[in-house]
Design a protein around this motif. Structure first.
Motif, mmCIF file in Angstrom:
data_model
loop_
_atom_site.group_PDB
_atom_site.id
_atom_site.type_symbol
_atom_site.label_atom_id
_atom_site.label_comp_id
_atom_site.label_asym_id
_atom_site.label_seq_id
_atom_site.Cartn_x
_atom_site.Cartn_y
_atom_site.Cartn_z
ATOM 1 N N PHE A 40 18.007 11.682 -5.949
ATOM 2 C CA PHE A 40 17.130 10.586 -6.384
ATOM 3 C C PHE A 40 15.826 10.649 -5.606
ATOM 4 C CE2 PHE A 40 17.767 7.917 -2.611
ATOM 5 C CZ PHE A 40 19.002 8.347 -2.148
ATOM 6 N N LYS A 41 14.836 9.938 -6.152
ATOM 7 C CA LYS A 41 13.496 9.906 -5.550
ATOM 8 C C LYS A 41 13.146 8.476 -5.156
ATOM 9 C CE LYS A 41 9.966 9.196 -7.871
ATOM 10 N NZ LYS A 41 9.046 8.062 -8.146
ATOM 11 N N LEU A 42 12.636 8.317 -3.951
ATOM 12 C CA LEU A 42 12.201 7.001 -3.483
ATOM 13 C C LEU A 42 10.714 7.046 -3.140
ATOM 14 C CD1 LEU A 42 15.076 6.165 -0.931
ATOM 15 C CD2 LEU A 42 14.925 5.434 -3.324
ATOM 16 N N GLU A 43 10.079 5.869 -3.220
ATOM 17 C CA GLU A 43 8.712 5.730 -2.706
ATOM 18 C C GLU A 43 8.686 4.546 -1.761
ATOM 19 O OE1 GLU A 43 5.601 5.999 -5.644
ATOM 20 O OE2 GLU A 43 6.798 7.401 -6.833
ATOM 21 N N PHE A 44 7.845 4.653 -0.761
ATOM 22 C CA PHE A 44 7.743 3.611 0.260
ATOM 23 C C PHE A 44 6.307 3.121 0.335
ATOM 24 C CE2 PHE A 44 11.435 6.061 1.278
ATOM 25 C CZ PHE A 44 12.340 5.140 1.779
ATOM 26 N N ARG A 72 0.897 -1.156 0.000
ATOM 27 C CA ARG A 72 0.000 0.000 0.000
ATOM 28 C C ARG A 72 0.932 1.201 0.000
ATOM 29 N NH1 ARG A 72 -1.708 2.767 4.032
ATOM 30 N NH2 ARG A 72 -1.076 1.216 5.598
ATOM 31 N N ILE A 73 0.984 1.886 -1.160
ATOM 32 C CA ILE A 73 1.977 2.963 -1.314
ATOM 33 C C ILE A 73 1.610 4.152 -0.426
ATOM 34 C CG2 ILE A 73 2.672 4.781 -2.973
ATOM 35 C CD1 ILE A 73 4.436 2.458 -3.389
ATOM 36 N N ILE A 74 2.588 4.656 0.295
ATOM 37 C CA ILE A 74 2.420 5.876 1.099
ATOM 38 C C ILE A 74 2.545 7.055 0.132
ATOM 39 C CG2 ILE A 74 3.531 7.273 2.881
ATOM 40 C CD1 ILE A 74 4.357 4.583 4.228
ATOM 41 N N PRO A 75 1.565 7.975 0.124
ATOM 42 C CA PRO A 75 1.561 9.007 -0.940
ATOM 43 C C PRO A 75 2.534 10.157 -0.676
ATOM 44 C CG PRO A 75 -0.358 9.286 0.442
ATOM 45 C CD PRO A 75 0.367 8.069 0.974
ATOM 46 N N VAL A 76 3.771 9.786 -0.356
ATOM 47 C CA VAL A 76 4.819 10.786 -0.097
ATOM 48 C C VAL A 76 6.042 10.366 -0.923
ATOM 49 C CG1 VAL A 76 6.365 11.774 1.637
ATOM 50 C CG2 VAL A 76 3.984 11.232 2.251
ATOM 51 N N GLU A 77 6.455 11.211 -1.866
ATOM 52 C CA GLU A 77 7.674 10.939 -2.620
ATOM 53 C C GLU A 77 8.836 11.561 -1.852
ATOM 54 O OE1 GLU A 77 7.370 11.865 -6.784
ATOM 55 O OE2 GLU A 77 5.551 10.646 -6.993
ATOM 56 N N VAL A 78 9.882 10.783 -1.693
ATOM 57 C CA VAL A 78 11.021 11.209 -0.880
ATOM 58 C C VAL A 78 12.197 11.471 -1.811
ATOM 59 C CG1 VAL A 78 12.573 10.549 0.991
ATOM 60 C CG2 VAL A 78 10.190 9.753 0.995
ATOM 61 N N VAL A 79 12.698 12.696 -1.804
ATOM 62 C CA VAL A 79 13.868 13.031 -2.620
ATOM 63 C C VAL A 79 15.058 13.242 -1.681
ATOM 64 C CG1 VAL A 79 14.900 14.796 -4.130
ATOM 65 C CG2 VAL A 79 12.574 13.955 -4.573
ATOM 66 N N ALA A 80 16.165 12.586 -2.007
ATOM 67 C CA ALA A 80 17.427 12.805 -1.280
ATOM 68 C C ALA A 80 18.382 13.500 -2.236
ATOM 69 C CB ALA A 80 18.010 11.478 -0.812
ATOM 70 N N LYS A 86 2.379 12.871 -3.255
ATOM 71 C CA LYS A 86 2.235 12.116 -4.510
ATOM 72 C C LYS A 86 0.803 12.273 -5.011
ATOM 73 C CE LYS A 86 2.686 7.275 -6.105
ATOM 74 N NZ LYS A 86 3.327 7.480 -7.401
ATOM 75 N N ASP A 87 0.590 13.283 -5.850
ATOM 76 C CA ASP A 87 -0.739 13.548 -6.393
ATOM 77 C C ASP A 87 -0.563 14.251 -7.739
ATOM 78 O OD1 ASP A 87 -3.151 14.967 -7.083
ATOM 79 O OD2 ASP A 87 -3.885 14.509 -5.071
ATOM 80 N N MET A 132 7.310 7.948 9.237
ATOM 81 C CA MET A 132 8.223 8.943 8.656
ATOM 82 C C MET A 132 9.631 8.820 9.233
ATOM 83 S SD MET A 132 6.688 10.234 6.210
ATOM 84 C CE MET A 132 8.008 11.322 5.702
ATOM 85 N N ASP A 133 9.744 8.440 10.507
ATOM 86 C CA ASP A 133 11.083 8.205 11.071
ATOM 87 C C ASP A 133 11.766 7.065 10.324
ATOM 88 O OD1 ASP A 133 10.800 10.180 12.931
ATOM 89 O OD2 ASP A 133 10.354 8.837 14.616
ATOM 90 N N THR A 134 11.003 5.985 10.098
ATOM 91 C CA THR A 134 11.562 4.835 9.369
ATOM 92 C C THR A 134 11.952 5.244 7.954
ATOM 93 O OG1 THR A 134 10.086 3.389 10.617
ATOM 94 C CG2 THR A 134 11.058 2.457 8.611
#
Ligand code: TMP
Length: 241
Positions: free
Chosen positions: A179-183, A88-96, A126-127, A151-153
Motif C-alpha cells: 500500500f501507499k501512504l502520504e504524510f 502541508r503534504i510532504i512530497p514523498v510517497e511511502v510504499v510498504a 511525489k512529482d 522521516m523517522d516519524t
C-alpha cells in the motif's frame, strides 16, 4: 453535519478535489469517480468509485485512530465527502510491502506472490511530471523534501500502520500485499494524510488470491466496482457501529 463552510477549491488531483473551508485547520475533500493508472495515461470513470473510496478510507482512518495512529481524518460528511485536518503534504510517497507485486516484481525479478521475509518500505518523489521516481533517505535529506526527524516519524508510523492493517485484513480473509501512504504537516506534527483505499493498496483474497483492488483496472480485468464493494462489505461486517 459540517460546522464549517466549503470555500474555494485548492487542488484537483486524479481522484479527489480539496477545498479550503471557513476553518483554516480543516480541508474539505470530495472523492471523484475517475480512475487513472500509469501516471494518468490510462483513464476511466468508474461508477460509484468515489463513494466506495470515501467510505473505505473513512473506516480505515477511524480504525487506525483507535489504534493510536495520528491521521488527518475528522468526519465523513456525505457519501463522497469528508473533512480532514489541513496539511502541508510532504512530497514523498511511502510504499510498504509484504508480498512482491507490481513494480517490485519488475525491479528485483521475483515472481508476484513471493512473501517478503520482512516488510519493505520504499519512498517515491511525489512529482507527476517526473512520474514519481523511486528515491531514498539520502535524496530526501539532500533535496530537503523532509527532515531526518520527520522521516523517522514517517517510517515508524508506516510500519505500525502495516502491522495494524495486515492483522486486521487477515481477519477479513484478505492479504495486505502492499500500500501507499502520504504524510503531511499539521501545526508542527507529522500525520497520515491522503486516502487508504483499494486505489492505493493491493488486497488479495487470502484463499483464492483474487485481486480486490485497482490492479483490476490497471490490468484490464474488469469488475473493479464489485471488488471495491467486496472490500467495503468485509470492512463493514467487522466495523459496523
Ligand atoms: P507499485 O507496485 O506499482 O509500485 O505500487 C505499490 C503500491 O502503491 C500499490 O499498492 C499501489 C500503490 N500506488 C499508488 O497508490 N499510487 C501510485 O501512483 C502507484 C504507482 C502505486
Amino acid at each position: 453535519m459540517a460546522s464549517v463552510e466549503k470555500l474555494e477549491q485548492l487542488y484537483e488531483g486524479k481522484a479527489k478535489k480539496i477545498y479550503a473551508t471557513s476553518d483554516p485547520n480543516i480541508y474539505w475533500v470530495a472523492y471523484k469517480d475517475s480512475a487513472t493508472a500509469f501516471n494518468g495515461v490510462k483513464k476511466a470513470e468508474i461508477d460509484n468509485k468515489g463513494i466506495l473510496n470515501n467510505r473505505i478510507s473513512a473506516l480505515f482512518f477511524q480504525y487506525l485512530e483507535k489504534q493510536g495512529i495520528p491521521t488527518h481524518f475528522v468526519e465523513q460528511l456525505s457519501d463522497r465527502e469528508m473533512l480532514v485536518k489541513s496539511l502541508r503534504i510532504i512530497p514523498v510517497e511511502v510504499v510498504a510491502r509484504n508480498i512482491v507485486a507490481g513494480s517490485l516484481a519488475k525491479r528485483v525479478g521475483r515472481p508476484e506472490g513471493t512473501v517478503l521475509a520482512k516488510p519493505v518500505l520504499e519512498f517515491y518523489y511525489k512529482d507527476d511530471e517526473l512520474g514519481d521516481p523511486l528515491i531514498n533517505d539520502y535524496h530526501i535529506a539532500a533535496l530537503d523534501l523532509a527532515t531526518p526527524e520527520q522521516m523517522d516519524t514517517i517510517a515508524s508510523i508506516a510500519l505500525r500502520v502495516n502491522d495494524i492493517l495486515k492483522t486486521f485484513m487477515a481477519d477479513l480473509g484478505i492479504d495486505l500485499v502492499d500500500f501507499k501512504l502520504e504524510f503531511g504537516v499539521h501545526g508542527d506534527t507529522v500525520i497520515l494524510g491522503d486516502e487508504i483505499s483499494p486505489d492505493t493498496c493491493r488486497f488479495w483474497d487470502s484463499e483464492t488470491k483474487e485481486k480486490l483492488d485497482k490492479d483490476r483496472f490497471r490490468r484490464d480485468m474488469g469488475g473493479l466496482e464489485e471488488a471495491y464493494q467486496e472490500i467495503l462489505r468485509r470492512l463493514e461486517s467487522k466495523l459496523a457501529n
